[in-house]
Design an enzyme around this catalytic site. Structure first.
Site, short mmCIF file in Angstrom:
data_model
loop_
_atom_site.label_atom_id
_atom_site.label_comp_id
_atom_site.label_asym_id
_atom_site.label_seq_id
_atom_site.Cartn_x
_atom_site.Cartn_y
_atom_site.Cartn_z
N ARG A 46 0.82 -1.22 0.00
CA ARG A 46 0.00 0.00 0.00
C ARG A 46 0.86 1.27 0.00
O ARG A 46 0.55 2.26 0.68
CB ARG A 46 -0.95 0.01 1.21
N LYS A 67 -0.84 4.63 -0.50
CA LYS A 67 -1.66 5.05 0.63
C LYS A 67 -0.82 5.83 1.63
O LYS A 67 -1.18 6.94 2.03
CB LYS A 67 -2.26 3.82 1.31
N LYS A 127 -20.42 3.79 -5.80
CA LYS A 127 -19.77 2.57 -6.22
C LYS A 127 -19.65 2.46 -7.74
O LYS A 127 -20.55 2.81 -8.47
CB LYS A 127 -20.53 1.35 -5.69
N CYS A 156 -8.24 1.32 1.65
CA CYS A 156 -8.22 -0.03 1.11
C CYS A 156 -9.00 -0.94 2.04
O CYS A 156 -9.15 -0.66 3.21
CB CYS A 156 -6.79 -0.55 1.04
N ASP A 202 -27.54 -6.98 10.55
CA ASP A 202 -27.21 -5.87 9.66
C ASP A 202 -27.07 -6.34 8.22
O ASP A 202 -26.37 -7.31 7.95
CB ASP A 202 -25.85 -5.26 10.07
N HIS A 235 -22.36 10.68 9.86
CA HIS A 235 -21.16 10.89 9.05
C HIS A 235 -20.62 12.30 9.25
O HIS A 235 -19.51 12.61 8.82
CB HIS A 235 -21.46 10.65 7.57
N1 GLN Z 1 -23.99 -2.56 13.62
C1 GLN Z 1 -23.05 -1.87 12.78
C2 GLN Z 1 -22.53 -0.66 13.52
O1 GLN Z 1 -23.24 -0.07 14.24
C3 GLN Z 1 -23.68 -1.45 11.48
C4 GLN Z 1 -22.68 -0.87 10.54
C5 GLN Z 1 -23.20 -0.54 9.16
O2 GLN Z 1 -24.35 -0.41 8.92
N2 GLN Z 1 -22.34 -0.37 8.21
O3 GLN Z 1 -21.39 -0.26 13.37
#
Ligand code: GLN
Ligand code: ZN
Length: 768
Positions: A23, A26, A124, A527, A610, A705
């Site tokens: 890498r 990176k 993506k 990565c 999930d 985020h």
């Molecule tokens: N349970 C995971 C978390 O809380 C869900 C992550 C995800 O949706 N990518 O980190």
């Protein structure tokens, strides 16, 4: 082979990993971003990148590849490079030249004392796990060619190998993927863009280039007829004296595209043979001077090729085409790790069956030799590949009768919960004793430096297992206490023991292996190192029960167990090629099913499975969606249907749109689904509202985020919007996603606001 075929097929590549061995790029990029950005810093970065490219050229040379790709290197992303190449940086960036810092501005945004400029969006690249930066066009920003950086890269390659073949993403793909203007407006700009490509091609011709590869993977999508019709005129404009064009398609079958492709004014067509069965249909219609590039090695598969089997397919093509036949991997090798030879810690029977980017080059030149000189010339390699594969197939754990039988038994009938949702909801309401608008989180809590350090120390053997486990149990206690004092209703254990939501499970399941250096670029300097599923999947023992049970023992409130779903584990792994993805998904589901049984038996009243990658698995062409959705839903149900009525099954999905798959989402029959909705200002809920989604929904009301802490009022506003779309007795209150990347202070405040907002919502909508 008829004697008339002297010569051999031309070998070439469509692209190569650009992250470098170990890498290298990176580390260099991230060092540069931390630096003051002086000329010296930039010089160092450029030298490192030059070394990465030199390494790739060296490997191509060593393997004897005739036409190595060039121009495919990027310091961040190829589509962002194209935006700069054509002068299409969005207006908010001001007038950007085509240089490195401009590229990083597009990729990372710009923050000064006075302004914040948002980066390009990321999404993506078709059905891969590579994320590109989405070009933004507006209706009238003129195209302007700024080719210096691109030409420099090409010239560097030509100096070593005059047959090097520059690679460009094509105009139709660029326009289709771009945002910022309507599809109609973007299409209207195609002629102007074609002129710019042609100007670039003229410069390449001057530099001595013979062949240029133009990638149009968009041909694999369901394109509107006017877009398909535009290919012909656009490629007429692209024709440039001195340059021969190889049009590359990949990732999808040619079905329905043969007519468009055969007539295009290009000199060759590259076809992905891993998805296209009937290449003869194209060859039949192609004028006799055109090149056909057979994408014969799966550019996304980590598995060593069956050279003999591939020659079976190639020999008749070579008979027909002679040296009009080119050989290549199906797509750019960007989606593979670089070198399997460094994997000295894997069981030898696995290691010898891997083929990463470097190995693909060797296989490619073997195939060319096998065609040119006959099979005997590479007989040893053919036999070696076969023997290696046989050893793997005979390896204990590869095929397990017990697992195959169990899966067959479990999938005879459609897996279904004991009772329908309304009855389950009634039982769960009684046992869980939740208020209206219950609050919860998505699973992870902040992964602090201390947690990561403890895990690293444990992995290195510097911390013994029992001390490590105590550390994790303590962290779980902290997370439980925090949630209680914040006042959340359904608690989680916080996932401190997980480095990664797929790797964590893979490490505890049979059938998985982990590489040391199997890194693949995800975006920019990031990565991923996907696990390898090589054998039948089985769960030797419970994986999460002790953590969840510990968490539940610390509180009277319900704790939600946390599993990663079968489809997501599959999507984020390298999967064996001797069993269908469907069957592997069922094996994963069967293992998770056992975990669900054990969690329920341990008294865990809610379990979240999930599936953030559920939508990712969709095939590119819509006519294949049904087949995928059918087994993906069945896998999820197989894992969860075994839960007793009183056990509340949750699922979570993010980065998703649901409109066109809402039926399948409903078919999952989870009691509760939590989704990411904040950034769309609850727009993503419309799919659920329009469909009358029957079960409970937790639309995210905090964008995790962003480092911004939402106010109670902002959350309440989102909840009121949600309430217009979801019945009050089925609405949950939760963040968009897990909290592992956030810090404790912001998490605490934001969750307090979230709990307060739920309380006020209850006040405003008391129900009956
Ligand atoms: N349970 C995971 C978390 O809380 C869900 C992550 C995800 O949706 N990518 O980190
Ligand atoms: Zn998520």
């Amino acid at each position: 082979m008829p004697a008339s075929f002297s010569g051999s097929p031309t070998t070439h590549t469509l692209g190569f990993p650009r992250i470098g061995s170990s890498r290298a790029l990176k580390w260099s990029l991230e060092g540069y971003w931390r630096s003051a950005g002086t000329d010296d810093d930039r010089q160092r970065l450029k030298q490192d990148a030059a070394a990465v490219r030199a390494e790739a050229r060296h490997w191509h040379g060593e393997a004897g590849i005739d036409r190595p790709a060039t121009g495919d290197f990027s310091f961040y992303d190829g589509l962002a490079d194209l935006s700069l190449l054509f002068g299409q940086a969005p207006a908010r960036f001001g007038d950007l030249p085509n240089d490195l810092d401009a590229l990083f501005a597009l990729a990372r945004g710009r923050e000064t004392a006075t302004e914040t400029v948002a980066p390009l969006a990321m999404t993506k690249w078709f059905d891969t796990n590579y994320h590109f930066l989405v070009p933004e066009l507006d209706a009238d920003r003129p195209f302007r060619l700024d080719a210096g950086r691109y030409l420099a890269q090409v010239e560097e390659a030509l100096a070593e190998n005059p047959a090097a073949k520059p690679v460009l993403v094509g105009p139709m793909t660029f326009l289709w993927l771009a945002r910022g203007a309507s599809a109609k407006t973007r299409l209207a700009r195609a002629p102007a863009l074609a002129e710019i490509y042609s100007a670039l091609l003229a410069q390449l011709a001057k530099a001595g280039v013979e062949w240029v590869q133009i990638d149009e993977p968009v041909l694999g999508l369901d394109l509107p007829p006017e877009w398909l019709a535009a290919f012909d005129p656009v490629y007429h404009r692209l024709k440039t004296p001195g340059i021969r064009l190889l049009l590359a398609t990949y990732f999808a079958p040619l079905a329905g595209r043969v007519g468009v492709l055969a007539g295009l004014p290009v000199d060759g067509i590259h076809v992905d043979l891993t998805t296209t069965v009937d290449i003869d249909a194209l060859v039949d219609r192609l004028p006799a001077f055109k090149v056909v590039s057979a994408g014969v090695l799966d550019g996304r598969s980590i598995w060593r090729a069956d050279l003999g089997g591939l020659l079976d397919r190639l020999e008749p093509l070579f008979q027909r085409l002679g040296d009009r036949l080119w050989l290549a991997p199906s797509c750019s090798l960007l989606h593979l790790p670089i070198d399997a030879a460094v994997e000295d810690q894997l069981p030898p029977v696995l290691a010898e069956n891997l083929s990463f980017a470097r190995q693909k080059l060797e296989e490619l030149s073997l195939l060319a030799r096998g065609l040119a000189d006959g099979r005997v010339a590479i007989g040893e390699a053919i036999d070696a590949a076969k023997a290696a594969r046989r050893r793997l197939d005979e390896q204990e754990g590869r095929v397990r009768g017990d697992r195959r039988e169990a899966v067959a038994r479990l999938t005879v009938d459609e897996p279904a919960r004991a009772s329908a949702y309304p009855e389950r909801a009634r039982v769960q309401r009684e046992t869980l004793g939740l208020p209206r608008f219950p609050t919860t989180t998505i699973g992870s809590f902040p992964q602090t430096d201390e947690i990561r350090a403890a895990r690293r120390a444990w992995r290195r053997g510097e911390l013994d297992t029992s001390s490590y486990e105590t550390r994790m149990q303590d962290e779980i206690a902290t997370v439980i206490r925090a949630q209680e004092s914040i006042g959340l209703d359904v608690l989680v254990h916080g996932e401190p023991e997980r480095n990664d939501m797929v790797e964590y499970f893979g490490e505890q399941l049979d059938g998985f292996a982990f590489t040391r250096g199997g890194w693949v670029q995800s975006y920019g300097s990031r990565c991923v190192k996907p696990p390898i599923i090589w054998g039948d999947v089985a769960r030797p023992k419970p994986m999460t029960v002790r953590w969840s049970a510990h968490a539940q023992s610390l509180t009277d409130r319900p704790v939600k167990g946390m599993l990663t779903g079968p489809v997501t584990v599959l999507s984020w792994s390298f999967v064996r090629d001797d069993l269908s993805r469907e069957q592997v998904a069922y094996q994963l589901a069967a293992a998770l099913r056992d975990e669900v049984i054990d969690l329920a038996a341990a008294g865990i009243p809610a379990i979240q499975v999930d599936e953030p990658a559920f939508r990712e698995g969709l095939p590119l062409r819509r006519d294949r969606w049904g087949e995928y959705l059918d087994w993906a839903v069945r896998a999820f149900r197989l894992a969860t249907a075994v839960a007793p009525d009183a056990t509340q099954i949750h699922t979570h999905m993010c980065y998703s749109e649901f409109n066109d798959i809402i039926e399948s989402i409903a078919a999952l029959d989870a009691d509760v689904i939590t989704i990411e909705t904040t950034r769309s200002n609850m727009k993503l809920l419309d799919a659920f509202a329009d469909f009358d989604y029957p079960n409970e929904i937790g639309p995210g009301v905090w964008d995790i985020h962003s480092p911004m802490v939402p106010t109670t009022e902002a959350i309440l506003e989102r909840l009121e919007l949600a309430l217009a779309k979801v019945p009050a007795d089925r609405l949950w209150v939760n963040p968009d996603c897990g909290l592992k990347t956030r810090g404790w202070p912001e998490v605490t405040t934001a969750l307090e606001h979230l709990v307060e907002a739920a309380a006020r919502l209850r006040g405003a909508h008391p129900g009956d």
